[in-house]
Structures are given as C-alpha cells and as structure tokens.
Write an enzyme that holds these catalytic residues in place. Structure first.
Site, PDB file in Angstrom:
ATOM      1  N   CYS A  10       8.227 -38.150 -54.530  1.00 58.92           N
ATOM      2  CA  CYS A  10       7.298 -39.392 -54.894  1.00 58.92           C
ATOM      3  C   CYS A  10       6.480 -39.621 -53.622  1.00 58.92           C
ATOM      4  O   CYS A  10       7.242 -40.127 -52.382  1.00 58.92           O
ATOM      5  CB  CYS A  10       8.417 -40.389 -55.461  1.00 58.92           C
ATOM      6  SG  CYS A  10       7.178 -42.108 -55.600  1.00 58.92           S
ATOM      7  N   SER A  11       5.254 -39.653 -53.603  1.00 61.24           N
ATOM      8  CA  SER A  11       4.549 -39.912 -52.435  1.00 61.24           C
ATOM      9  C   SER A  11       5.062 -41.409 -52.023  1.00 61.24           C
ATOM     10  O   SER A  11       4.821 -41.785 -50.765  1.00 61.24           O
ATOM     11  CB  SER A  11       3.026 -39.955 -52.840  1.00 61.24           C
ATOM     12  OG  SER A  11       2.573 -40.878 -53.658  1.00 61.24           O
TER      13      SER A  11
END
Length: 114
Positions: free
Chosen positions: A10-11
């Site tokens: 997840c960024s």
C-alpha cells in the site's frame, strides 16, 4: 512504543512508514495481513482511534460485498469480518502511547507525537 499496522503493498502505508522514519521514529512493524489482529485487538484499536467498526472498514473491497456486509451489519459481524479478513481494515494505523491515527493522509499520524 510505537507500532504501525503496515501493508508494504500500500503506497499510503509505505509513505507513512517513511514519514515516521524521517522523524526518527522507529516503529514496530505489524504486518497485519500475515498476523491478523484478534477481535480484542481490533476493539482496542477502535477505542484508541475513537471510531466505530464501520469507520475502520474498507467498504469498497470486493470481500466486503462477497461477505454480504452492509451498513445494516452488526458491529459483531464487522469485527469478525475484519479479524478473518484483515484486508478489510483501513490502513495504515499508527499506535503511540495508547492513541492511534489512520495515516490518510500520512501526515495525520504526526499528531500522535506532539
């Protein structure tokens, strides 16, 4: 002690971890997808975040619909679903001194350290 509920894919989670490290905060990393929190741990997170189970859920995830969850679902159903399917838990979550923040945006977690 500081902990981050982290998903490396997840960024926002990666950005939050980087932000903590840039501020000389070395959190314990909880890879919650591989090590799902218990129902009791999720309840503690809800208290620390001061939100409801629905507010902690990623309602746009496919599994949310597949499980038949909706706004009418009970808190107990939501807690069980998040325990069984941790991808339903909003991310990232940073815990520090019995308080927690969701890192959306990542800068929000810095309020825990003021």
């Amino acid at each position: 002690m500081t902990t981050i509920y982290h998903n490396p894919r997840c960024s926002k989670s990666r950005q939050t971890l980087q932000l903590l490290e840039e501020n000389n905060i070395q959190p314990e990393i909880r890879l919650y997808l591989q090590d799902p929190p218990s129902i009791e741990e999720i309840q503690a997170l809800l208290t620390q975040l001061d939100i409801t189970p629905l507010e902690l859920m990623r309602t746009k995830e496919t599994i949310y619909k597949e499980l038949g969850l909706s706004k009418e679902s009970t808190d107990e159903e939501r807690l069980q679903a998040m325990h069984t399917h941790p991808s339903l838990i909003e991310r990232p979550i940073v815990i520090h001194n019995d308080k927690a923040k969701i890192g959306r945006p990542p800068e929000d977690v810095l309020a825990l350290f003021k």
